[in-house]
Design an enzyme around this catalytic site. Structure first.
Site, PDB file in Angstrom:
ATOM      1  N   TYR A  56       6.942 -16.884  -5.871  1.00  0.00           N
ATOM      2  CA  TYR A  56       8.135 -16.094  -5.523  1.00  0.00           C
ATOM      3  C   TYR A  56       8.450 -15.125  -6.655  1.00  0.00           C
ATOM      4  CZ  TYR A  56      10.120 -17.705  -1.123  1.00  0.00           C
ATOM      5  OH  TYR A  56      10.364 -17.909   0.202  1.00  0.00           O
ATOM      6  N   GLU A  58      11.260 -12.384  -6.351  1.00  0.00           N
ATOM      7  CA  GLU A  58      12.301 -11.435  -5.941  1.00  0.00           C
ATOM      8  C   GLU A  58      12.745 -10.579  -7.127  1.00  0.00           C
ATOM      9  OE1 GLU A  58      12.286 -14.614  -5.068  1.00  0.00           O
ATOM     10  OE2 GLU A  58      13.256 -14.926  -3.118  1.00  0.00           O
ATOM     11  N   ASP A 203       5.475  10.528   6.607  1.00  0.00           N
ATOM     12  CA  ASP A 203       4.808   9.232   6.796  1.00  0.00           C
ATOM     13  C   ASP A 203       3.311   9.513   6.777  1.00  0.00           C
ATOM     14  OD1 ASP A 203       3.563   6.998   7.806  1.00  0.00           O
ATOM     15  OD2 ASP A 203       5.068   6.605   9.346  1.00  0.00           O
ATOM     16  N   THR A 230       1.262   3.054   4.978  1.00  0.00           N
ATOM     17  CA  THR A 230       0.609   1.748   4.910  1.00  0.00           C
ATOM     18  C   THR A 230      -0.484   1.861   3.858  1.00  0.00           C
ATOM     19  OG1 THR A 230      -0.876   2.465   6.673  1.00  0.00           O
ATOM     20  CG2 THR A 230       0.986   1.080   7.320  1.00  0.00           C
ATOM     21  N   LYS A 233      -5.158   1.584   5.933  1.00  0.00           N
ATOM     22  CA  LYS A 233      -5.894   2.443   6.868  1.00  0.00           C
ATOM     23  C   LYS A 233      -6.968   3.203   6.083  1.00  0.00           C
ATOM     24  CE  LYS A 233      -2.158   2.710  10.259  1.00  0.00           C
ATOM     25  NZ  LYS A 233      -0.817   2.441   9.731  1.00  0.00           N
ATOM     26  N   ARG A 239      -3.458  -5.095   4.106  1.00  0.00           N
ATOM     27  CA  ARG A 239      -2.352  -4.731   4.992  1.00  0.00           C
ATOM     28  C   ARG A 239      -1.072  -4.663   4.174  1.00  0.00           C
ATOM     29  NH1 ARG A 239      -4.611  -4.878   9.502  1.00  0.00           N
ATOM     30  NH2 ARG A 239      -2.806  -3.921  10.457  1.00  0.00           N
TER      31      ARG A 239
HETATM   32  N1  DSN Z   1      -0.706   0.479  14.590  1.00  0.00           N
HETATM   33  C1  DSN Z   1      -0.914   1.658  13.786  1.00  0.00           C
HETATM   34  C2  DSN Z   1      -1.965   2.537  14.333  1.00  0.00           C
HETATM   35  O1  DSN Z   1      -2.903   2.034  14.913  1.00  0.00           O
HETATM   36  O2  DSN Z   1      -1.881   3.745  14.182  1.00  0.00           O
HETATM   37  C3  DSN Z   1       0.299   2.430  13.542  1.00  0.00           C
HETATM   38  O3  DSN Z   1       1.338   1.598  13.265  1.00  0.00           O
END
Ligand code: DSN
Length: 425
Positions: A56, A58, A203, A230, A233, A239
């Site tokens: 933990y 925080e 974003d 994120t 990707k 993730r």
């Molecule tokens: N689920 C993601 C995507 O595939 O683009 C976006 O949140």
């Protein structure tokens, strides 16, 4: 010698073990074209499996609520420092558990209930967390839309955006997308945001790796105030999410408070360690080649579909993804196309397209891209073969066509094994 995977799980939980080896085989033997997916490196896997999952923490480095933070502080500081360097940011918060959390924390940092956000029309490529009515966000904030002026070229209607912005006076002008294959005119966004006194937020979830690798423009270079993303990707990390602030300490402080304690509890420190590793990898010169090859591969696939006469939304691609109108091009729905290709070992997703005449659960489009294949070493000639196999399945549509394509998929998968440094052991 083949290393034994999951030596404890085989003995202790055979049911989960079987699911994990099944997924390993699916990833190894098939072709992954979902444009938001990728393979993380062995080093990222190791960090994810580390003892930091037990801890933990925080708070933030140097300011935690619990003891025992020597090593959590070390990894979080590394992740922050590397993230700032990768994106030219003044501040980074690496604690958001995902992209949705990052966006929600950003809204609550910058808005009061009832405030307005001007974001991209969802069917034109925007995202659920940019104000889809199914999210709770729309109960709290007011979302208004801009979109494409011309679906065939992808040109955004900036003049309409300016008109709407003057009228509704948004607190945030939000750029970014999950299904838009072109680059945005960042200078225009910032110009309009400044004119109406809005904060410019992008974003970058889908293209973070392309920005980090210098293959596309960096919105911070055009004056965007904040970027959310994120990390899993094109950036090829674990993730998770992240919020970057260009230069305003005041905004960065609000973001930090909003992430914790506003929205989340204990940060997932094993994940933050894995983010630090992924950012280190993205800072290496080889990542630049990776990022530019993703785009070359996507363009090569688009050319095959163009020759076939298929309808691609915006006419092609300038990034890592293609949005194809399966209904107009092949006479089947996006859902049918996804299912057929799944049977052949090619994974992609059905997707709504602008002015879709079909329902969201079985829309007209399919969305696919090249980040994961490029990690496996696919270059233009290889992805041309993938596109050709896809067309064979989508035009043939019978068991024979699927079986023939499946053989081709397996052959390509064998020729391009997931690199050993990217296999989970
Ligand atoms: N689920 C993601 C995507 O595939 O683009 C976006 O949140």
């Amino acid at each position: 010698m083949q290393s034994v995977k999951y030596p404890f799980l085989t003995k202790e939980d055979n049911d989960v073990y079987k699911a994990l080896v099944g997924e390993d085989a699916r990833e190894r033997d098939g072709l992954e074209l979902i444009p938001s997916e990728n393979y993380v490196s062995q080093a990222v896997h190791e960090a994810l499996a580390s003892s930091l999952t037990n801890k933990y923490a925080e708070g933030y480095p140097g300011k935690r609520y619990y003891g025992g933070q020597e090593f959590t502080d070390a990894v979080e500081t590394l992740a922050i420092t590397r993230a700032k360097k990768l994106f030219g940011a003044g501040y980074a918060n690496v604690q958001p558990l995902g992209g949705a959390n990052a966006n929600i924390a950003m809204y609550f940092a910058l808005l009061s209930p009832g405030d307005t956000v001007l974001g991209m029309e969802l069917s034109h490529g925007g995202h659920l967390t940019h104000g889809h009515p199914v999210t709770y966000l729309t109960k709290i904030f007011n979302f208004v839309r801009y979109g494409m002026k011309d679906i065939e070229t992808g040109e955004i209607d900036y003049e309409e955006m300016r008109r709407v912005a003057r009228e509704v006076k948004p607190k945030i002008i939000l750029a970014g997308f999950s299904a838009y294959p072109r680059e945005l005119d960042y200078a225009k966004f910032v110009e309009i945001a400044r004119e109406v006194g809005a904060i410019a937020v992008m974003d970058i979830a889908h293209i973070a790796g392309l920005i980090a690798g210098g293959a596309v423009k960096n919105p911070f270079d055009y004056g965007f105030d904040i970027m959310t993303t994120t990390t899993h990707k094109t950036l090829r990390g674990p993730r998770g999410g992240m919020i970057l602030t260009r230069e305003s300490e005041d905004l960065a402080k609000k973001i930090n408070k909003s992430v914790f304690p506003g929205l989340q509890g204990g940060p997932h420190m094993h994940n933050i360690a894995a983010k630090a590793v992924a950012f280190h990898e993205a800072l290496q010169p080889s990542f630049k080649n990776y990022a530019s090859q993703i785009i070359k591969n996507a363009r090569a696939m688009a050319e095959v579909f163009e020759k076939q006469g298929a309808r691609m939304i915006t006419g092609g691609t300038s990034n890592h993804l293609i949005l194809l109108d399966a209904h107009t091009s092949f006479g089947i729905s996006g859902g049918e196309a996804q299912a057929l290709l799944d049977r052949a070992g090619i994974t992609l997703n059905k997707n709504v397209i602008a002015n879709d005449t079909r329902k969201p659960m079985d829309p007209s489009g399919i969305r696919f891209g090249t980040p994961a294949l490029t990690t496996r070493g696919f270059i233009e000639d290889d992805v041309v073969q993938v596109a050709t196999l896809m067309i064979d399945v989508l035009t043939g549509r019978d068991d024979g066509a699927v079986a023939r394509a499946r053989e081709g998929v397996h052959a390509l998968a064998r020729q391009h094994p997931i690199p050993s440094s990217f296999i989970h052991r």
